[in-house]
Design an enzyme around this catalytic site. Structure first.
Site, PDB file in Angstrom:
ATOM      1  CE  LYS A   1      -3.836  -2.078   2.618  1.00 43.13           C
ATOM      2  NZ  LYS A   1      -4.848  -2.094   1.552  1.00 43.13           N
TER       3      LYS A   1
ATOM      4  N   GLY B   1     -11.204  -2.916   8.470  1.00 43.61           N
ATOM      5  CA  GLY B   1     -10.897  -3.135   9.877  1.00 43.61           C
ATOM      6  C   GLY B   1     -12.094  -3.266  10.787  1.00 43.61           C
TER       7      GLY B   1
ATOM      8  N   GLY C   1      -8.620  -8.371   4.867  1.00 43.32           N
ATOM      9  CA  GLY C   1      -7.645  -7.620   5.644  1.00 43.32           C
ATOM     10  C   GLY C   1      -7.469  -8.193   7.028  1.00 43.32           C
ATOM     11  CB  SER C   2      -8.718  -7.008  10.279  1.00 42.58           C
ATOM     12  OG  SER C   2      -8.298  -5.718   9.887  1.00 42.58           O
TER      13      SER C   2
END
Length: 295
Positions: free
Chosen positions: A82, A154, A236-237
């Protein structure tokens, strides 16, 4: 001598190769290996997963190059990293390191609140987030080779990713029945390049793949996004904040591939531990929502 940049055709072709797969956020070589063994088609190397970035607050920047190199040396699948929105130097550094893709990401704190990167001036392909057709067309016009929903990173809450995928798809459907004059007006209303919208109208779809991202936490979430027309899934998370990352990683890959095999998805889900704790979107103020970054 002018710098050679990759053609749209080559960059988009590279992104097409990830279609139908899962791309996982990782923060070290160990996690990258877990992702690869689980069947991920690529990994995203970063210092902290989005839920930790959200919890820590402050300014979130590009990962330390050592982390990116560690991940690149650990796996054979493509590695993404990123860069902050509009941060030319972060992107150039990542390109010089040889990453396979750069994500100009709203998960990090934007460096430029007026301009996104001119992605057509880079050799490396870019992935960008979008919430609607206007954002999608602007990013494609700048040279993005791959799109993803922004969702709300998130949170472990899929609702915003669903909203963004449905919105883009419905606006593409509207566009396909417009004549040239209507497209011109639509382009003005969206603040999007006419040429990109015309291409979408003529093809009946976006010219680049559009993955789901932001809030995927379970195999069911991944399968839902594929059901809604996603070309693949970013997690992601959701994996490394779960009770059993290895099992969750494998289950999400399986659910993404076999997204209409509901018996299999149920079996996968029943064998997992607890998913990451989710956040109610309504408890996050507009100012704190990562999806609001960029334009």
């Amino acid at each position: 001598m002018s710098k050679i940049v990759g053609s749209d055709r080559v960059k988009r072709g590279m992104a097409e190769m990830q279609k139908g797969g899962v791309i996982m956020d990782v923060v070290n070589a160990e996690q990258a290996k877990i992702a690869e063994e689980a069947g991920a088609v690529a990994v995203m190397a970063l210092e902290r997963v989005p839920s930790d970035i959200r919890a820590a607050g402050g300014v979130a920047r590009m990962a330390n190059p050592k982390i990116v190199e560690e991940v690149m040396n650990a796996v054979s699948i493509p590695v993404m990293a990123k860069a902050r929105i509009g941060h030319i130097t972060e992107a150039r550094v990542l390109e010089s390191m040889g990453v396979d893709y750069i994500d100009e990401s709203e998960v990090l704190t934007p460096a430029d609140e007026e301009y996104h990167l001119r992605k057509d001036q880079f050799t490396v392909p870019f992935v960008c987030g979008c919430r609607n057709l206007g954002e999608a067309a602007r990013r494609i016009g700048e040279g993005a080779a791959m799109l993803r929903t922004k969702g709300e990173p998130g949170t472990g809450n899929i609702v915003e990713a669903v909203r963004h995928m449905r919105r883009v798809n419905s606006e593409v459907s509207r566009l396909t029945v417009m004549n040239d004059d209507e497209i011109m007006t639509f382009a003005k209303d969206l603040g999007a390049p006419y040429e990109v919208l015309k291409q979408i109208k003529d093809n009946g779809r976006l010219p680049v793949v559009n993955f789901a991202a932001g809030g995927v936490a379970t195999p069911q979430d991944a399968a839902l996004m594929m059901e809604l027309g996603a070309d693949g899934v970013f997690v992601g998370s959701g994996i490394f904040k779960s009770e059993d990352p290895e099992k969750f990683a494998k289950a999400i890959v399986q659910a993404t591939t076999h997204y209409q095999d509901y018996e299999l998805i149920g079996k996968l889900a029943s064998e997992l531990g607890t998913a990451m704790k989710g956040l109610d979107i309504n408890q996050i103020s507009l100012e704190e929502r990562m999806q609001e970054r960029g334009w």
